[in-house]
Design an enzyme around this catalytic site. Structure first.
Site, PDB file in Angstrom:
ATOM      1  N   LYS A 242      65.461  27.040  56.941  1.00 15.72           N
ATOM      2  CA  LYS A 242      66.625  27.913  56.730  1.00 15.72           C
ATOM      3  C   LYS A 242      66.955  28.013  55.255  1.00 15.72           C
ATOM      4  CE  LYS A 242      70.544  26.335  56.265  1.00 15.72           C
ATOM      5  NZ  LYS A 242      71.811  25.593  56.309  1.00 15.72           N
TER       6      LYS A 242
ATOM      7  N   ARG B  83      67.478  31.520  50.660  1.00 13.32           N
ATOM      8  CA  ARG B  83      67.336  31.686  49.205  1.00 13.32           C
ATOM      9  C   ARG B  83      66.334  32.800  48.897  1.00 13.32           C
ATOM     10  NH1 ARG B  83      69.105  26.674  49.945  1.00 13.32           N
ATOM     11  NH2 ARG B  83      70.203  25.534  48.288  1.00 13.32           N
TER      12      ARG B  83
ATOM     13  N   SER C  36      80.244  20.557  47.430  1.00 10.00           N
ATOM     14  CA  SER C  36      79.037  21.254  47.888  1.00 10.00           C
ATOM     15  C   SER C  36      78.169  21.674  46.708  1.00 10.00           C
ATOM     16  CB  SER C  36      79.397  22.498  48.706  1.00 10.00           C
ATOM     17  OG  SER C  36      78.224  23.205  49.079  1.00 10.00           O
TER      18      SER C  36
ATOM     19  N   GLN D  10      76.065  23.819  46.933  1.00 11.89           N
ATOM     20  CA  GLN D  10      75.861  25.259  47.089  1.00 11.89           C
ATOM     21  C   GLN D  10      76.669  26.067  46.083  1.00 11.89           C
ATOM     22  OE1 GLN D  10      76.670  26.092  51.223  1.00 11.89           O
ATOM     23  NE2 GLN D  10      74.676  25.332  51.906  1.00 11.89           N
TER      24      GLN D  10
ATOM     25  N   SER E 282      73.537  16.433  47.376  1.00 11.55           N
ATOM     26  CA  SER E 282      72.418  17.317  47.740  1.00 11.55           C
ATOM     27  C   SER E 282      71.702  17.909  46.530  1.00 11.55           C
ATOM     28  CB  SER E 282      72.908  18.446  48.659  1.00 11.55           C
ATOM     29  OG  SER E 282      73.511  17.924  49.807  1.00 11.55           O
TER      30      SER E 282
ATOM     31  N   GLU F 120      72.556  16.093  55.069  1.00 13.77           N
ATOM     32  CA  GLU F 120      72.329  16.783  56.332  1.00 13.77           C
ATOM     33  C   GLU F 120      71.528  15.944  57.322  1.00 13.77           C
ATOM     34  OE1 GLU F 120      68.580  19.657  55.357  1.00 13.77           O
ATOM     35  OE2 GLU F 120      70.333  19.822  54.066  1.00 13.77           O
TER      36      GLU F 120
ATOM     37  N   HIS G 209      81.605  19.829  56.250  1.00 13.52           N
ATOM     38  CA  HIS G 209      80.469  20.612  56.746  1.00 13.52           C
ATOM     39  C   HIS G 209      80.871  21.416  57.978  1.00 13.52           C
ATOM     40  CE1 HIS G 209      76.624  19.108  54.618  1.00 13.52           C
ATOM     41  NE2 HIS G 209      77.661  18.989  53.799  1.00 13.52           N
TER      42      HIS G 209
END
Length: 439
Positions: A30, A35, A178, A180, A207, A326, A353
């Site tokens: 995923k 991305r 995060s 992200q 992460s 994760e 999350h």
């Protein structure tokens, strides 16, 4: 505290009658698929995406990009074999409405893309998406000159008023909740007039492998990226403005989604082979080789893939999972079945999350007779004999697969809403039962 959802259909988690022995073809990543979709949409020429993951999160990403004017054709590859998506970049446009579902990659990666659209783009999603942090992206884009309406929430729903371009330049962001937030700005950075310089100001950064994945994929499409790892300033990433190339990319298997199947080999003392496991990857799931070996298994990487074998014993572990958070639900499930206690550290950010994963794991394992306590940044797990019962998922795909792992060793476990696995792992129940059928 995680909230118990209203009852839905219960899936009887299959109980293993013996050692598993199976080959499991895990669908594509995923993280890589989403991305790649963003980068191909921002490229200056068409590109191909082979073996993409078709799941709720990736289809939400594709539909969102289509809403902003990108053409994504689904079919076979240029050589006439295998599933592939052809991405035809175009001028990004609004007005558009984007449904993010509960996908962190969609809600965080696409607002920077929307600043490049010619018109407003409205973002909304599942009720849980309104609770997930988005302030890092919103505040950074505003500092770079974007106009965003979110009524001061720092969260969804929101509208990005795109004007076809963004100046870009230096920006500070606290990505403690995060990684992200950093990836989101880097992915669109080549299209900003001045590129982007992202400076992380927080005390922790979870992460990191996912940021490295973003950097590697940017470089693969021609972007110039300076990172702390390449001799740059610590905590600073710089992307130079420039055109992105269309590429022919093959998506790796999702190694994090391989976790429950490897756990099955560990828990049952069996053997599972995952074809096409990459020899080199930035996917966090690659750390499973190390973690599950320490917990009692052994692995062998061949030209065909990864062969993982359980020893018949499962050991506890003391491990910092900050870079690979994760993986925590699956590791917690295995730890609940171990012969000694475990401490999982470095994952306070999991409270933000898909659900509060630390609270949810504590509640669900304990309701099956376990002994799990939350710490400031993780979980302490003391194995106890478990019994059957309902394992709630809180619409979290990794909670569902964690419950399935426990069900291998504990009779009578029923998973509430196993269909939530379609978020990143379509057909999980069929893959799971087929694995057991091969035993």
């Amino acid at each position: 505290m995680a909230r118990t959802p209203a009852p839905t259909a219960l899936w009887p988690a299959p109980h293993a009658s013996g050692a598993v022995d199976a080959t499991v073809h895990v669908p594509g990543s995923k993280s890589v698929t989403n991305r790649a979709l963003v980068l191909a949409s921002l490229a200056s020429e068409p590109g191909w995406l082979r073996r993409p993951l078709r799941s709720r999160d990736t289809l939400l990403m594709a539909d969102a990009l289509r809403a902003m004017g990108i053409e994504i054709e689904e079919g076979v590859g240029p050589d006439g074999t295998g599933e592939a998506w052809r991405v035809l970049p175009a001028g990004l446009r609004g007005p558009a409405t984007v449904d993010v579902g509960n996908a962190g990659t969609v809600m965080r990666f696409l607002p920077p893309v929307a600043t490049l659209a010619d018109g407003p783009v409205h973002f909304d999603g599942d009720p849980r998406s309104h609770e997930r942090p988005l302030h890092g992206v919103i505040d950074a884009l505003r500092a770079l000159g974007a106009r965003i309406d979110d009524d001061g929430r720092g969260a969804l729903p929101l509208t990005v008023h795109g004007v076809g371009a963004l100046d870009g330049g230096p920006v500070e962001v606290d990505a403690s909740s995060s990684s992200q937030f950093v990836s989101a700005l880097l992915l669109s950075g080549p299209r900003f007039n001045q590129g982007v310089e992202v400076r992380h100001t927080g005390s922790t950064l979870p992460s990191l492998p996912h940021i490295q994945m973003t950097v590697d994929m940017l470089r693969a499409v021609g972007a110039q990226v300076d990172t702390p790892e390449s001799g740059g300033e610590p905590g600073v990433w710089r992307v130079t403005p420039g055109a992105l190339l269309g590429r022919d990319l093959t998506v790796e298997p999702d190694l994090s989604n391989a976790q429950p199947f490897l756990a099955a080999a560990l828990v049952t003392g069996g053997r599972v082979v995952v074809p096409d496991w990459p020899a080199r990857t930035t996917q966090p799931g690659d750390r499973l080789r190390e973690i599950f070996t320490e917990m009692g298994g052994s692995c062998r990487l061949t030209d065909y893939g990864l062969e993982f074998t359980g020893s018949g014993a499962v050991h506890g572990i003391d491990v910092d999972l900050g870079d690979v958070g994760e993986l925590t639900p699956g590791i917690a499930a295995v730890a609940a079945l171990a012969d000694s206690p475990s401490t999982l550290r470095g994952v306070a950010h999991l409270r933000l999350h898909e659900t509060d994963r630390l609270a949810a794991l504590t509640k669900e394992i304990n309701e099956l007779g376990g002994d799990v306590t939350e710490t400031a940044d993780g979980l302490r797990i003391r194995p106890r004999p478990l019994h059957g019962g309902v394992f709630h998922t809180y619409e979290d795909h990794r909670m569902a697969t964690a419950g399935a792992v426990i069900g291998l060793a504990v009779e009578g476990v029923r998973i509430e809403n196993v269909a939530t696995t379609a978020k990143t792992l379509p057909d999980f129940p069929d893959l799971w039962t087929a694995m057991l059928g091969a035993a």
